[in-house]
Design an enzyme around this catalytic site. Sequence first.
Site, mmCIF file in Angstrom:
data_model
loop_
_atom_site.group_PDB
_atom_site.id
_atom_site.type_symbol
_atom_site.label_atom_id
_atom_site.label_comp_id
_atom_site.label_asym_id
_atom_site.label_seq_id
_atom_site.Cartn_x
_atom_site.Cartn_y
_atom_site.Cartn_z
ATOM 1 N N GLY A 15 -18.014 -70.867 29.294
ATOM 2 C CA GLY A 15 -18.028 -69.411 29.454
ATOM 3 C C GLY A 15 -17.313 -68.665 28.334
ATOM 4 N N GLN A 16 -17.279 -67.338 28.480
ATOM 5 C CA GLN A 16 -16.724 -66.487 27.418
ATOM 6 C C GLN A 16 -15.283 -66.871 27.083
ATOM 7 O OE1 GLN A 16 -15.792 -62.430 28.382
ATOM 8 N NE2 GLN A 16 -15.805 -61.768 26.256
ATOM 9 N N ASP A 38 -18.073 -78.040 32.877
ATOM 10 C CA ASP A 38 -18.894 -76.888 33.266
ATOM 11 C C ASP A 38 -20.105 -77.417 34.012
ATOM 12 O OD1 ASP A 38 -20.325 -74.313 33.317
ATOM 13 O OD2 ASP A 38 -18.891 -73.715 31.785
ATOM 14 N N ASP A 57 -19.531 -79.133 38.669
ATOM 15 C CA ASP A 57 -19.773 -77.873 39.369
ATOM 16 C C ASP A 57 -18.573 -77.732 40.320
ATOM 17 O OD1 ASP A 57 -20.453 -76.025 41.316
ATOM 18 O OD2 ASP A 57 -22.575 -76.570 41.324
ATOM 19 N N TYR A 147 -16.753 -59.391 43.918
ATOM 20 C CA TYR A 147 -15.918 -60.048 42.903
ATOM 21 C C TYR A 147 -14.439 -59.693 43.136
ATOM 22 C CZ TYR A 147 -14.133 -60.922 38.112
ATOM 23 O OH TYR A 147 -13.430 -61.348 37.010
ATOM 24 N N LYS A 151 -11.220 -62.006 44.107
ATOM 25 C CA LYS A 151 -10.045 -62.085 43.227
ATOM 26 C C LYS A 151 -8.754 -61.776 44.004
ATOM 27 C CE LYS A 151 -11.763 -63.731 39.607
ATOM 28 N NZ LYS A 151 -11.323 -65.052 39.134
ATOM 29 N N ILE A 177 -12.606 -58.522 28.499
ATOM 30 C CA ILE A 177 -12.259 -59.303 27.303
ATOM 31 C C ILE A 177 -13.351 -59.150 26.243
ATOM 32 C CG2 ILE A 177 -11.680 -61.601 26.409
ATOM 33 C CD1 ILE A 177 -9.605 -60.492 28.415
#
Length: 324
Positions: A15-16, A38, A57, A147, A151, A177
Amino acid sequence: MGKRMERILVTGAVGQIGSELTLALRARYGAENVVATDHVTPPSPKLRDSGPIEHVDVTDRDRLEEVVREYRIDTIFHMAAILSAVGEEKPDLAWHVNIDGLYNVLEVARAHGMTRVFVPSSIAVFGPETPRDPAPQETVLRPTTMYGVTKVAGELLGNYYVRRFGLDVRGVRYPGIISSETLPGGGTTDYAVEVFYAALKTGHYEFFVRADTVLPMMYMPDCIRATIELMEADFDKLKHHCDFNLAGMSFSAEELALEIKRHIPEFTYEFRPDFRQEIADSWPKRIDDAAARQEWGWTPEFDLQAMTVDMLARLREKMKEGRL
Ligand code: AKB
């Protein structure tokens, strides 16, 4: 200082944030000591060939545990998550990955007596009732996205494991980000990255938020440094654990466009808000990160101007190499 982090596993390593964090951790702790995991195969040879890599996963606890055992993992950076915009389209998936996946990570870490676990939170924990400028460290947490709900639950769960089981879990509330290596996937703050690619590739960008939308953002080098600095901080100095506010910079969508235009005068842009506007409007404009500054010495380095110069230079480099 507590026990050392020696054998590290990164979830969501493609991911990012995960992709750049994995490389930074390999440089710091030794490539062979950092296992990238990942549920998809990394497209980047840099990530694929620079250290161990495994298919995991996070919703599959047995597989996670198998890899933890095989590599004698003592630290997890749990970066796998579904972000805000995709979370609104697929709330069921967001719950499954963000809650069941996190629970698996914490349970495996507890069962194996791990040294430390990093669990990222987000500015998405805040909602319309939170003061917006700035959002205090201790405040109302009533998010209106799935989301955000996951969190908040993640912060509470992490703090519970610290208190109840003595597991050293740490986390920050990441702002949006901005980075040049891997594109973000499915967040509300993605426009602040996409605009750079569009400015260089087509010269035009259609923002999916209003011009006056101000959100907290951070440049990737600050994000990586914050993550590692928190994980290396002295446990005894921490009063908070999984819920540190973390600030970098704040700007409106139009301020960002104008800053890019200073470097690319022919760049044009327009604003066509979609469903993500409502999410952006429910988040604060600025963050009070005094607790992070006091407890582990956090200071950001990049502002809008410095970040823009660096982003454009890195993306131009990628363009020359044919990687954009
Ligand atoms: C998102 O926009 O969903 C993320 C975040 C702020 O956590 N970038």
